[in-house]
Motif scaffolding. Structure first.
Motif, PDB file in Angstrom:
ATOM      1  N   GLY A 160      33.540 -90.434  46.562  1.00  0.00           N
ATOM      2  CA  GLY A 160      33.098 -91.200  48.230  1.00  0.00           C
ATOM      3  C   GLY A 160      34.488 -89.910  49.251  1.00  0.00           C
ATOM      4  O   GLY A 160      33.589 -89.578  50.166  1.00  0.00           O
ATOM      5  N   TRP A 161      35.051 -88.755  48.541  1.00  0.00           N
ATOM      6  CA  TRP A 161      35.664 -87.776  49.512  1.00  0.00           C
ATOM      7  C   TRP A 161      34.439 -86.653  49.210  1.00  0.00           C
ATOM      8  O   TRP A 161      34.537 -85.998  50.600  1.00  0.00           O
TER       9      TRP A 161
ATOM     10  N   ALA B  10      34.585 -96.790  49.816  1.00  0.00           N
ATOM     11  CA  ALA B  10      35.888 -97.285  49.856  1.00  0.00           C
ATOM     12  C   ALA B  10      36.635 -97.130  48.232  1.00  0.00           C
ATOM     13  O   ALA B  10      37.593 -97.564  48.674  1.00  0.00           O
ATOM     14  N   ASP B  11      35.850 -97.432  47.296  1.00  0.00           N
ATOM     15  CA  ASP B  11      36.200 -97.947  46.302  1.00  0.00           C
ATOM     16  C   ASP B  11      36.372 -96.437  45.537  1.00  0.00           C
ATOM     17  O   ASP B  11      36.754 -97.022  44.243  1.00  0.00           O
TER      18      ASP B  11
ATOM     19  N   PRO C  39      37.018 -92.564  44.610  1.00  0.00           N
ATOM     20  CA  PRO C  39      37.566 -91.767  45.599  1.00  0.00           C
ATOM     21  C   PRO C  39      36.740 -90.309  45.078  1.00  0.00           C
ATOM     22  O   PRO C  39      36.401 -89.284  45.561  1.00  0.00           O
TER      23      PRO C  39
ATOM     24  N   LEU D  43      41.183 -94.294  51.378  1.00  0.00           N
ATOM     25  CA  LEU D  43      40.857 -94.056  50.608  1.00  0.00           C
ATOM     26  C   LEU D  43      41.915 -93.130  49.766  1.00  0.00           C
ATOM     27  O   LEU D  43      41.963 -91.914  50.138  1.00  0.00           O
TER      28      LEU D  43
END
Length: 664
Positions: free
Chosen positions: A449-450, A443-444, A446, A479
């Motif tokens: 993470g995406w 979650a840190d 992007p 996010l």
């Protein structure tokens, strides 16, 4: 060299030539016919003869450097004095040869020669006076050469030896620089995050006298802390920038990662203007290392901003410069993988694969060899390449290391999920998804993470795991999405997860239309193809057959252009399921009217016997109909057939009347 009268020498040469041991070269000189003969003659010398011969060679080349190939005299002199066991001369010659090697960008050779200096140091009592430097300086130079040559394990060993010699109280900046090297090497080798070493380096540098050297050390520490603790790195970098302003030092010739402060303070362009300025100043100063470093980060920032053509061009320029100055295996390795990443985004997959192959030939050391490998593994999966399993396995093996930077680790979670989905191993896909969700940095980051969440959402949808879907949705809600690809992934995740929750066909269709529009704006053809498949399914469920046909046709075209065989097969399968012709135009229904009636009853949960009773047919005939439906829909069982029928809108509200069927 031979010390013989000319007539005697010519007689000896004549005999050697006649015996085919020696041959004349085009320049009128003589050489052994084969290297094995030369080695045999050399090894047959007595120790004293051996030493005297090499000493004569060294003296002759010193007096007449043209006797050997251009640029090779320093290395040849060093070799011969070493073989002659003249340690003082060998020590000095090795140091001179190392400097000459560095001037030719031959850093591996420089590293080997400096190792010889270290070897000879204890055998020459006045070594420091002869070389004009202390032993620690030789260790530092050898460390730098080893890092540049890509020998990270040896470099780590050298940091330990150097730290054992340095007096951190008397020379805090010297100790701080060594600790900074050690911390970064720990991370590059996947041993630890190196944070303890970096923080101790900062403690020493913070208390050192102000000046350009201190600012350079602080900038290095900030750059290496960036992947460990961005906030702390930003604080150190701010301190360096403020100090530079006070003393009038131009930061552009310090490590260019200072510009990445803009990642922390939310600057929309991520410090792009500053990186451009760094690039221009590095070119003007003819500072190749600063230029290559600037291009690494420039290509990276441009990629994140969605400017893939510019990213590819910056990386390609950096690759050329890194190759020119001999640093392809160190910092230049990042440029190759950055270029491959941009090419993949652009849909230029053949070029991307060739760039990855170039990186493979260079064989970057440690974690710097992961990015290209992870990219190629994903590319091979998307193309169903025969060697995909081997490349994926090599990439995923990095997860077994004690430490990986989060921006390296998260794409490996994505790769693990994608590999499981490609193998249709749903239990492994769920396990991989759970491991990804457990990563504290999901979650840190992007950018990384995406794509992971996209893969996890598809896993939840394919497995029908409502809990997984809810967990993915919770992370997605927290996010941020800042740039085009991140917005597209966010829309994609929303559309996928919308299919796991109750929603009307119109809502689902709107979500998929938004996803396709987002990927068109982002400019990445492969995820666009995936989104178009989702749109086609949603359009089928909503009864929009023309939209289904257009989406399937475009997906097939994209898959063909990319060589994405699985994507093309999925498009063809969907076309069959919804009754499209091979060209992607609406065609006759895939299922007969009787098969549609049977499928409707299957979807209601009826057994073959019950279906037979309802339709006044035999159980065997009902079983045949069910088997044909499963084959036509390309599913494995009746449960999947029922789920697919609901998703694609294959079930009419009521059976069509015979007259209507005949009139169609």
């Amino acid at each position: 060299m031979a010390g013989l009268p000319e007539a005697v020498l010519e007689d000896a040469l004549r005999a050697a030539v006649a015996g085919q041991l020696v041959v004349a070269d085009p320049d009128g000189d003589y050489e052994f016919r084969h290297a094995l003969v030369r080695e045999a003659v050399h090894d047959d010398l007595l120790p004293g003869e051996h030493a005297r011969l090499h000493a004569r060679y060294a003296a002759a080349i010193e007096a007449q450097p043209h006797l050997v190939a251009a640029g090779r005299a320093p290395a040849e002199i060093a070799h011969h004095w070493y073989a002659a066991h003249d340690h003082p001369r060998a020590l000095a010659a090795a140091r001179v040869a190392a400097e000459a090697a560095a001037e030719r960008y031959a850093y591996a050779e420089q590293s080997r020669l400096l190792e010889r200096v270290l070897e000879l140091w204890e055998q020459v009592p006045d070594a420091a006076d002869r070389l004009g430097m202390d032993h620690l300086r030789v260790l530092e130079d050898t460390l730098t050469a080893a890092v540049t040559a890509g020998d990270l394990s040896r470099a780590l060993t050298l940091t330990r030896a150097a730290l054992a010699e340095v007096d951190s109280d008397a020379e805090p900046l010297r100790a701080a620089r060594l600790l900074d090297h050690r911390g970064r090497l720990f991370a590059l080798l996947g041993k630890s995050d190196g944070a303890a070493e970096l923080r101790e380096a900062y403690r020493l540098a913070a208390g050192a006298p102000h000046g350009p050297e201190r600012l350079g050390v602080l900038a290095d520490i900030a750059s290496h802390l960036m992947k460990v603790d961005p906030r702390e790195a930003a604080s150190v970098a701010t301190e360096a920038a403020a100090g530079a302003s006070e003393v009038g030092t131009d930061l552009v010739l310090l490590p260019t990662r200072i510009a990445l402060l803009h990642r922390i303070d939310g600057t929309p362009e991520l410090g792009l203007a500053e990186l451009r300025r760094v690039e221009a100043r590095a070119r003007a100063a003819d500072d190749s290392w600063a230029l290559v470093s600037a291009l690494v980060f420039l290509s990276d920032v441009l990629y994140e901003l969605g400017r893939y053509d510019e990213s590819e061009q910056a990386a390609a320029a950096g690759v050329s410069e890194a190759r020119r100055v001999g640093i392809s295996r160190s910092i230049g390795a990042y440029l190759l993988s950055n270029r491959a990443e941009a090419l993949i985004a652009l849909g230029r997959w053949d070029e991307a694969d060739a760039t990855c192959a170039e990186a493979a030939r260079i064989d970057p050391p440690g974690v710097s060899g992961l990015h290209w490998l992870q990219l190629r593994a994903g590319l091979h999966l998307a193309r169903a390449h025969p060697g995909a399993d081997e490349v994926v396995g090599r990439a995923l093996a990095f997860l077994g290391r004690p430490y990986l930077w989060p921006n390296h680790r998260l794409p490996l979670h994505e790769l693990r999920v994608e590999a499981a989905l490609a193998a249709d191993d749903k239990p492994e896909a769920v396990r991989a998804a759970r491991a990804a969700l457990a990563d504290a940095h999901l979650a840190d980051l992007p950018r990384e993470g995406w794509p992971v969440l996209n893969a996890l959402a598809r896993t939840a949808a394919l497995t029908g795991d409502a809990t997984l879907a809810a967990d993915v949705s919770a992370v997605a809600a927290a996010l941020p999405a800042r740039h085009p690809a991140e917005h597209a992934h966010a829309a994609h995740v929303t559309a996928i997860l919308g299919g796991t929750a109750p929603a009307g066909p119109a809502d689902a269709l709107a979500a998929w239309r938004a996803t396709v529009a987002a990927w068109r704006a982002a400019g990445q053809p492969y995820p666009l193809g995936r989104a178009l498949l989702g749109l086609a399914e949603a359009a089928a469920a909503a009864g929009e057959r023309d939209e289904v046909a257009a989406a399937v046709r475009e997906t097939a075209e994209l898959a063909a252009r990319l060589g994405a065989t699985p994507l093309g097969e999925q498009a063809a399968t969907l076309a069959r399921r919804v009754g499209l012709r091979g060209t992607g135009r609406p065609g006759p229904d895939l299922l007969t009217s009787r098969e549609q009636e049977v499928l409707r009853l299957v979807a209601e949960g009826h057994s073959n016997s019950r279906i037979a009773e309802r339709l006044f047919i035999s159980p065997k005939t009902a079983s045949v109909h069910v088997s044909r439906i499963i084959a036509k829909l390309d599913v494995t069982n009746r449960v999947e057939a029922a789920a697919l029928a609901h998703r694609l809108g294959l079930l009419d509200p009521q059976p069509p009347a015979p007259a209507q069927r005949r009139a169609r």
